[in-house]
Motif scaffolding. Structure first.
Motif, PDB file in Angstrom:
ATOM      1  N   GLU A   1      16.981 -16.602 -27.363  1.00 48.24           N
ATOM      2  CA  GLU A   1      16.518 -16.206 -26.045  1.00 48.24           C
ATOM      3  C   GLU A   1      17.551 -15.306 -25.395  1.00 48.24           C
ATOM      4  O   GLU A   1      18.721 -15.293 -25.784  1.00 48.24           O
ATOM      5  N   VAL A   2      17.111 -14.596 -24.351  1.00 50.09           N
ATOM      6  CA  VAL A   2      18.000 -13.814 -23.502  1.00 50.09           C
ATOM      7  C   VAL A   2      17.890 -14.362 -22.086  1.00 50.09           C
ATOM      8  O   VAL A   2      16.777 -14.536 -21.570  1.00 50.09           O
ATOM      9  N   HIS A   3      19.031 -14.644 -21.476  1.00 52.83           N
ATOM     10  CA  HIS A   3      19.077 -15.103 -20.086  1.00 52.83           C
ATOM     11  C   HIS A   3      19.820 -14.070 -19.256  1.00 52.83           C
ATOM     12  O   HIS A   3      20.797 -13.488 -19.730  1.00 52.83           O
ATOM     13  N   THR A   4      19.360 -13.838 -18.034  1.00 50.35           N
ATOM     14  CA  THR A   4      20.000 -12.825 -17.194  1.00 50.35           C
ATOM     15  C   THR A   4      20.682 -13.477 -15.997  1.00 50.35           C
ATOM     16  O   THR A   4      20.297 -14.552 -15.537  1.00 50.35           O
ATOM     17  N   VAL A   5      21.692 -12.784 -15.478  1.00 46.66           N
ATOM     18  CA  VAL A   5      22.540 -13.347 -14.439  1.00 46.66           C
ATOM     19  C   VAL A   5      23.020 -12.245 -13.508  1.00 46.66           C
ATOM     20  O   VAL A   5      23.096 -11.083 -13.915  1.00 46.66           O
ATOM     21  N   TYR A   6      23.284 -12.595 -12.233  1.00 44.42           N
ATOM     22  CA  TYR A   6      24.024 -11.728 -11.316  1.00 44.42           C
ATOM     23  C   TYR A   6      23.152 -10.615 -10.728  1.00 44.42           C
ATOM     24  O   TYR A   6      22.753  -9.684 -11.408  1.00 44.42           O
ATOM     25  N   GLY A   7      22.844 -10.744  -9.443  1.00 50.40           N
ATOM     26  CA  GLY A   7      22.066  -9.708  -8.774  1.00 50.40           C
ATOM     27  C   GLY A   7      20.574  -9.885  -9.026  1.00 50.40           C
ATOM     28  O   GLY A   7      20.061 -11.005  -9.068  1.00 50.40           O
ATOM     29  N   ASP A   8      19.873  -8.792  -9.186  1.00 48.70           N
ATOM     30  CA  ASP A   8      18.422  -8.820  -9.391  1.00 48.70           C
ATOM     31  C   ASP A   8      18.135  -9.254 -10.824  1.00 48.70           C
ATOM     32  O   ASP A   8      17.895  -8.432 -11.711  1.00 48.70           O
ATOM     33  N   THR A   9      18.139 -10.564 -11.040  1.00 51.16           N
ATOM     34  CA  THR A   9      18.001 -11.070 -12.406  1.00 51.16           C
ATOM     35  C   THR A   9      16.579 -10.903 -12.934  1.00 51.16           C
ATOM     36  O   THR A   9      16.382 -10.882 -14.149  1.00 51.16           O
ATOM     37  N   ARG A  10      15.606 -10.782 -12.055  1.00 47.23           N
ATOM     38  CA  ARG A  10      14.249 -10.502 -12.520  1.00 47.23           C
ATOM     39  C   ARG A  10      14.166  -9.097 -13.115  1.00 47.23           C
ATOM     40  O   ARG A  10      13.622  -8.902 -14.210  1.00 47.23           O
ATOM     41  N   LEU A  11      14.703  -8.119 -12.411  1.00 45.50           N
ATOM     42  CA  LEU A  11      14.733  -6.760 -12.938  1.00 45.50           C
ATOM     43  C   LEU A  11      15.528  -6.714 -14.245  1.00 45.50           C
ATOM     44  O   LEU A  11      15.109  -6.073 -15.216  1.00 45.50           O
ATOM     45  N   ARG A  12      16.658  -7.393 -14.268  1.00 46.16           N
ATOM     46  CA  ARG A  12      17.457  -7.415 -15.493  1.00 46.16           C
ATOM     47  C   ARG A  12      16.650  -8.020 -16.650  1.00 46.16           C
ATOM     48  O   ARG A  12      16.712  -7.532 -17.783  1.00 46.16           O
ATOM     49  N   ALA A  13      15.890  -9.074 -16.354  1.00 50.30           N
ATOM     50  CA  ALA A  13      15.084  -9.717 -17.387  1.00 50.30           C
ATOM     51  C   ALA A  13      13.991  -8.784 -17.900  1.00 50.30           C
ATOM     52  O   ALA A  13      13.719  -8.716 -19.110  1.00 50.30           O
ATOM     53  N   GLN A  14      13.354  -8.062 -16.994  1.00 48.93           N
ATOM     54  CA  GLN A  14      12.318  -7.116 -17.406  1.00 48.93           C
ATOM     55  C   GLN A  14      12.895  -6.014 -18.281  1.00 48.93           C
ATOM     56  O   GLN A  14      12.267  -5.574 -19.256  1.00 48.93           O
ATOM     57  N   LEU A  15      14.111  -5.578 -17.958  1.00 56.44           N
ATOM     58  CA  LEU A  15      14.753  -4.542 -18.752  1.00 56.44           C
ATOM     59  C   LEU A  15      15.106  -5.065 -20.140  1.00 56.44           C
ATOM     60  O   LEU A  15      14.905  -4.370 -21.150  1.00 56.44           O
ATOM     61  N   ALA A  16      15.622  -6.280 -20.216  1.00 51.40           N
ATOM     62  CA  ALA A  16      15.935  -6.868 -21.523  1.00 51.40           C
ATOM     63  C   ALA A  16      14.669  -7.018 -22.360  1.00 51.40           C
ATOM     64  O   ALA A  16      14.665  -6.731 -23.568  1.00 51.40           O
ATOM     65  N   ARG A  17      13.614  -7.458 -21.720  1.00 53.96           N
ATOM     66  CA  ARG A  17      12.331  -7.595 -22.418  1.00 53.96           C
ATOM     67  C   ARG A  17      11.854  -6.244 -22.933  1.00 53.96           C
ATOM     68  O   ARG A  17      11.370  -6.134 -24.064  1.00 53.96           O
TER      69      ARG A  17
ATOM     70  N   GLY B   1       7.363   1.302 -15.480  1.00 55.83           N
ATOM     71  CA  GLY B   1       6.457   0.175 -15.677  1.00 55.83           C
ATOM     72  C   GLY B   1       7.113  -1.128 -16.054  1.00 55.83           C
ATOM     73  O   GLY B   1       6.493  -1.964 -16.734  1.00 55.83           O
ATOM     74  N   LEU B   2       8.339  -1.373 -15.602  1.00 55.39           N
ATOM     75  CA  LEU B   2       9.020  -2.610 -15.975  1.00 55.39           C
ATOM     76  C   LEU B   2       8.299  -3.848 -15.449  1.00 55.39           C
ATOM     77  O   LEU B   2       8.407  -4.931 -16.045  1.00 55.39           O
ATOM     78  N   ASP B   3       7.558  -3.713 -14.361  1.00 56.96           N
ATOM     79  CA  ASP B   3       6.839  -4.865 -13.810  1.00 56.96           C
ATOM     80  C   ASP B   3       5.803  -5.414 -14.788  1.00 56.96           C
ATOM     81  O   ASP B   3       5.355  -6.560 -14.643  1.00 56.96           O
ATOM     82  N   ALA B   4       5.417  -4.610 -15.761  1.00 55.11           N
ATOM     83  CA  ALA B   4       4.428  -5.064 -16.738  1.00 55.11           C
ATOM     84  C   ALA B   4       5.042  -5.954 -17.818  1.00 55.11           C
ATOM     85  O   ALA B   4       4.309  -6.595 -18.584  1.00 55.11           O
ATOM     86  N   GLU B   5       6.353  -6.000 -17.875  1.00 47.03           N
ATOM     87  CA  GLU B   5       7.005  -6.809 -18.911  1.00 47.03           C
ATOM     88  C   GLU B   5       6.929  -8.293 -18.549  1.00 47.03           C
ATOM     89  O   GLU B   5       7.246  -8.692 -17.432  1.00 47.03           O
ATOM     90  N   THR B   6       6.518  -9.094 -19.501  1.00 44.46           N
ATOM     91  CA  THR B   6       6.332 -10.520 -19.294  1.00 44.46           C
ATOM     92  C   THR B   6       7.648 -11.265 -19.478  1.00 44.46           C
ATOM     93  O   THR B   6       8.267 -11.196 -20.540  1.00 44.46           O
ATOM     94  N   ILE B   7       8.057 -11.975 -18.435  1.00 45.21           N
ATOM     95  CA  ILE B   7       9.286 -12.758 -18.508  1.00 45.21           C
ATOM     96  C   ILE B   7       8.984 -14.209 -18.137  1.00 45.21           C
ATOM     97  O   ILE B   7       7.948 -14.510 -17.563  1.00 45.21           O
ATOM     98  N   SER B   8       9.893 -15.091 -18.475  1.00 41.57           N
ATOM     99  CA  SER B   8       9.694 -16.516 -18.235  1.00 41.57           C
ATOM    100  C   SER B   8       9.728 -16.839 -16.746  1.00 41.57           C
ATOM    101  O   SER B   8      10.445 -16.212 -15.958  1.00 41.57           O
ATOM    102  N   ALA B   9       8.972 -17.858 -16.370  1.00 42.20           N
ATOM    103  CA  ALA B   9       8.998 -18.359 -14.999  1.00 42.20           C
ATOM    104  C   ALA B   9      10.077 -19.422 -14.810  1.00 42.20           C
ATOM    105  O   ALA B   9      10.283 -19.904 -13.698  1.00 42.20           O
ATOM    106  N   ASP B  10      10.760 -19.790 -15.894  1.00 43.90           N
ATOM    107  CA  ASP B  10      11.828 -20.785 -15.813  1.00 43.90           C
ATOM    108  C   ASP B  10      13.077 -20.174 -15.189  1.00 43.90           C
ATOM    109  O   ASP B  10      13.156 -18.960 -14.965  1.00 43.90           O
ATOM    110  N   SER B  11      14.074 -21.017 -14.915  1.00 43.57           N
ATOM    111  CA  SER B  11      15.386 -20.564 -14.450  1.00 43.57           C
ATOM    112  C   SER B  11      16.389 -20.785 -15.567  1.00 43.57           C
ATOM    113  O   SER B  11      16.370 -21.831 -16.231  1.00 43.57           O
ATOM    114  N   ALA B  12      17.265 -19.811 -15.784  1.00 44.72           N
ATOM    115  CA  ALA B  12      18.139 -19.831 -16.948  1.00 44.72           C
ATOM    116  C   ALA B  12      19.011 -21.081 -17.062  1.00 44.72           C
ATOM    117  O   ALA B  12      19.136 -21.632 -18.164  1.00 44.72           O
ATOM    118  N   PRO B  13      19.669 -21.572 -16.005  1.00 43.56           N
ATOM    119  CA  PRO B  13      20.494 -22.772 -16.188  1.00 43.56           C
ATOM    120  C   PRO B  13      19.697 -23.976 -16.692  1.00 43.56           C
ATOM    121  O   PRO B  13      20.133 -24.684 -17.617  1.00 43.56           O
TER     122      PRO B  13
END
Length: 305
Positions: A33-49, A86-98
């Motif tokens: 898995e990839v977990h994101t941290v620090y700042g806008d972690t949703r945007l970071r997650a979409q970018l990783a995805r 179109g990063l908003d189209a990337e599906t990311i988890s609804a969970d929290s990384a910790p």
């Protein structure tokens, strides 16, 4: 094959994206898995995805904590994700990384490595939820600190509180500091090789050039890829004996790191690097990640990959 969780602040310094691409081109590693941290972690997650999609991989990406435990203001470059439509189209988890990290470690104690290449906020929060998690991590690989000098490195400085918590928890840990990573550079010739590696390479090449323009440079230091490579190619590095790392919490020297050998220590630091070979291996693995999918799709002639 080792299973790995990547904890990253992808999107600011391009080295996080390079490290992710490098892992995608490392067949001996299973990126769980990839977990994101620090700042806008949703945007970071979409970018990783998105980077996973460009490499033909369906990555599970979980956003983590936005604010450092230190309370320090988040540094934000302002260009994060701007070259990716179109990063908003990337599906990311609804969970929290910790919480997700604790869940994974509880299910597979002693089986998962963690590569932490951003502030250590998620890891510290996971330990607060479940202190036993420190014993469940097979090995922690960290990009952070600077040893033997007065430099306060960004990851540790951004969350000195989290760094102190994690690095005193008894987790088997390898740290690669600035004094090592700064010996390695990516310059134009290697950028061109990366850029030619399919859709992944083209996107990463553009992000690299954006980072260069941000600093008005024609090269960059791949801090995070260097740290991650210690897992795959340890023979290219020299390591200290086990010891303890101390972190300055608060004050003008917040995040400053010192290392001392100790018989009961669980942390080692990288003390030397084969810089040219490491730069080449980073580039090679990124190219592998981009070309494998592109060749399969007929986007690149396999004879030229």
């Amino acid at each position: 094959m080792r299973s790995l969780i990547l904890d990253t602040d992808i999107g600011s310094d391009v080295d996080d994206a390079m490290a992710l691409a490098q892992l995608l081109g490392s067949p001996e590693l299973d990126l769980a898995e990839v977990h994101t941290v620090y700042g806008d972690t949703r945007l970071r997650a979409q970018l990783a995805r998105r980077y996973g999609v460009l490499a033909g991989r369906e990555l599970t990406v979980v956003p983590g904590l936005v604010d450092p435990l230190s309370g320090r203001e988040v540094w934000w470059a302002g260009h994060e994700g701007t070259l990716h439509d179109g990063l908003d189209a990337e599906t990311i988890s609804a969970d929290s990384a910790p919480e997700r990290l604790v869940e994974l470690l509880r299910a597979r104690p002693g089986e998962l490595d963690v590569a932490a290449i951003g502030p250590l906020t998620n890891i510290a929060a996971a330990l607060a939820l479940e202190p036993q998690a420190a014993w469940w991590i097979r090995h922690l690989w960290v990009m952070g600190g600077s040893f033997g000098d007065d430099v306060c490195e960004h990851n540790f400085k951004s969350d000195d509180v989290a760094a102190q918590v994690v690095l005193s928890a008894g987790i088997p840990t390898t740290i690669t500091g600035l004094e090592i990573t700064r010996q390695v550079t990516i310059e134009k010739a290697r950028l061109e090789r990366i850029r030619g590696a399919g859709r992944l390479g083209a996107a990463l090449g553009a992000d690299i050039e954006q980072w260069w323009a941000f600093w008005n440079e024609t090269w960059n230091v791949p801090h995070d890829p260097v740290a991650v490579l210690t897992l795959s190619r340890p023979e290219l590095f020299t390591f200290s004996k086990l010891g303890q790392v101390s972190i300055q919490v608060g004050g003008e020297q917040a995040g400053h790191s010192t290392f001392a050998p100790a018989a009961d220590g669980t942390v080692r630091i990288v003390t030397a690097v084969e810089a040219e070979e490491v730069a080449e291996e980073i580039t090679r693995r990124i190219v592998v990640a981009g070309t494998a999918y592109a060749v399969g799709r007929g986007e690149i002639d396999g004879d030229r990959a």
